[in-house]
Design a protein around this motif. Structure first.
Motif, PDB file in Angstrom:
ATOM      1  N   HIS A  58     -80.055  65.555 -10.807  1.00 55.40           N
ATOM      2  CA  HIS A  58     -79.528  66.114  -9.555  1.00 55.40           C
ATOM      3  C   HIS A  58     -78.446  65.214  -8.949  1.00 55.40           C
ATOM      4  N   ALA A  59     -77.499  65.868  -8.268  1.00 56.08           N
ATOM      5  CA  ALA A  59     -76.426  65.117  -7.605  1.00 56.08           C
ATOM      6  C   ALA A  59     -76.518  65.230  -6.088  1.00 56.08           C
ATOM      7  N   ALA A 222     -78.808  56.771  -8.045  1.00 52.87           N
ATOM      8  CA  ALA A 222     -80.257  56.571  -7.869  1.00 52.87           C
ATOM      9  C   ALA A 222     -81.018  57.312  -8.971  1.00 52.87           C
ATOM     10  N   ASN A 223     -80.611  58.540  -9.246  1.00 52.00           N
ATOM     11  CA  ASN A 223     -81.295  59.347 -10.261  1.00 52.00           C
ATOM     12  C   ASN A 223     -81.043  58.816 -11.668  1.00 52.00           C
ATOM     13  N   ALA A 226     -83.012  55.488 -11.857  1.00 57.42           N
ATOM     14  CA  ALA A 226     -84.401  55.580 -11.405  1.00 57.42           C
ATOM     15  C   ALA A 226     -84.720  54.489 -10.389  1.00 57.42           C
ATOM     16  N   GLU A 227     -83.825  54.355  -9.430  1.00 53.35           N
ATOM     17  CA  GLU A 227     -83.991  53.302  -8.432  1.00 53.35           C
ATOM     18  C   GLU A 227     -83.482  53.800  -7.079  1.00 53.35           C
ATOM     19  N   VAL A 228     -84.338  53.762  -6.084  1.00 57.47           N
ATOM     20  CA  VAL A 228     -83.943  54.168  -4.737  1.00 57.47           C
ATOM     21  C   VAL A 228     -83.242  52.977  -4.069  1.00 57.47           C
ATOM     22  N   PRO A 229     -82.019  53.172  -3.549  1.00 57.07           N
ATOM     23  CA  PRO A 229     -81.338  52.038  -2.896  1.00 57.07           C
ATOM     24  C   PRO A 229     -82.077  51.582  -1.643  1.00 57.07           C
ATOM     25  N   ASP A 230     -81.839  50.304  -1.253  1.00 54.80           N
ATOM     26  CA  ASP A 230     -82.508  49.771  -0.058  1.00 54.80           C
ATOM     27  C   ASP A 230     -82.185  50.599   1.168  1.00 54.80           C
ATOM     28  N   ASP A 231     -80.942  51.060   1.229  1.00 53.45           N
ATOM     29  CA  ASP A 231     -80.525  51.828   2.403  1.00 53.45           C
ATOM     30  C   ASP A 231     -80.117  53.230   1.973  1.00 53.45           C
ATOM     31  N   VAL A 232     -80.962  54.203   2.320  1.00 51.42           N
ATOM     32  CA  VAL A 232     -80.602  55.598   2.068  1.00 51.42           C
ATOM     33  C   VAL A 232     -80.054  56.148   3.382  1.00 51.42           C
ATOM     34  N   PRO A 233     -78.737  56.425   3.425  1.00 49.98           N
ATOM     35  CA  PRO A 233     -78.091  56.726   4.704  1.00 49.98           C
ATOM     36  C   PRO A 233     -78.710  57.891   5.483  1.00 49.98           C
ATOM     37  N   TRP A 234     -79.301  58.852   4.803  1.00 55.45           N
ATOM     38  CA  TRP A 234     -79.813  60.043   5.520  1.00 55.45           C
ATOM     39  C   TRP A 234     -81.298  59.931   5.877  1.00 55.45           C
TER      40      TRP A 234
END
Ligand SMILES: [Fe+2]
Length: 235
Positions: A58-59, A222-223, A226-234
Motif C-alpha cells: 500500500h502507498a 514503512a511498508n 516493515a518499520e513504522v517511523p518514530d514520527d508518523v505525521p498523521w
C-alpha cells in the motif's frame, strides 16, 4: 465463514474473516492506525488470529500487517514477488491456505501494483485496489510499480471467478454497499469497457481528480521496510 469490515472511519477497508466453530481468523488489509482496535475485536470474539494478509504494498496508509504479525506471531501473507519486507508466508496461484476448513486461494492481478493479488474464499473476493464497487471502477495505476497495461490484462481474471462472490475492496466511498462480481459486471464502468484506449482515458481522468497521495512518502517506505517511523505525521 463470517466476515466483518472493521474500519469505522476513512475510505480504507479492512476485513476480518473467521470460522465460527474453530475460531480461526484472518485480517485482510489492516491499517496500522487501528491495530489496537483490531486486536480488541479479535479478543472480544474469542478468535485465534492465524494470519494477516496484505493484498498489495500500500502507498496510502501504513499496513498493520507486520505490527500484528510481530505482536501475535500470526503469519504475514503476501504475493511471492512483493518487494515488502516482514512477510512470513509468500503465496502464489498454487497456494491454498486453510482457515478453519475454509480454503483461501490467491490470484495475481498486477497493475495497481506489481504485487497485487486477489484473496478468494467460497463466498468473497478481497480485491484490494484491483477492483472497487460500481462507479468506483478500479485503483489508480500511476503509483510505484503501477502499469495500466498489466491492470487491463489482469481484468481477464474475472472470467475465472464465480459471479456470486461478494466484492470486498480496499477502498470505498462512505455508504457504498458491497455487491457481487456479477453485479459489478453490470455496474462497474471499467468492467464494461471493450478497449484498452477507453481504460487509459478513464485512468488519466481518475488520477487527475485524485491528485497527490498525501501519505505516500511515509507509508510506502514503512511498508517496504516493515518499520513504522518514530514520527508518523498523521498520528
Ligand atoms: Fe493501493
Amino acid at each position: 465463514m463470517q466476515m466483518h469490515q472493521l474500519n469505522e472511519s476513512g475510505w480504507a477497508k479492512t476485513y476480518l474473516i473467521y470460522d465460527d466453530k474453530t475460531k480461526k481468523s484472518a485480517i485482510i488489509d489492516p491499517v496500522y492506525d487501528f491495530v489496537a482496535d483490531y486486536l480488541d475485536k479479535v479478543e472480544e470474539l474469542d478468535l485465534e488470529l492465524v494470519m494477516c494478509i496484505a493484498t498489495h504494498t500500500h502507498a496510502d496508509h501504513i499496513t498493520g500487517c507486520f505490527t500484528i504479525s510481530e505482536a501475535t506471531n500470526c503469519d504475514y501473507v503476501m504475493w511471492h514477488s512483493t518487494p515488502s519486507l516482514g512477510v512470513t508466508k509468500f503465496v502464489d496461484e498454487s497456494s491454498v491456505l486453510d482457515l478453519g476448513g475454509e480454503q483461501i486461494k490467491f490470484y495475481h492481478v498486477p497493475g495497481h501494483t506489481e504485487d497485487s493479488m486477489l484473496v478468494v474464499t467460497s463466498s468473497h473476493v478481497f480485491t484490494g485496489d484491483f477492483l472497487f464497487t460500481g462507479d468506483g471502477g478500479v485503483g489508480r495505476d500511476d503509483l510505484p510499480s503501477g502499469r495500466m497495461q498489466s491492470h487491463w490484462d489482469s481484468l481477464q481474471v474475472m472470467h475465472k471467478l464465480p459471479g456470486h462472490l461478494l466484492v470486498c475492496s480496499g477502498h470505498e466511498a462512505p455508504g457504498v454497499k458491497m455487491q457481487t462480481l456479477d453485479w459489478n459486471k453490470e455496474h462497474n464502468p471499467v468492467l464494461k469497457m471493450t478497449t484498452f484506449e477507453e481504460y487509459v482515458s478513464w485512468q488519466k481522468n481518475t488520477t487527475e481528480q485524485l491528485g497527490y497521495v498525501s501519505k505516500i512518502k511515509v507509508a510506502l517506505p514503512a511498508n517496504l521496510f516493515a518499520e513504522v517511523p518514530d514520527d508518523v505525521p498523521w498520528l
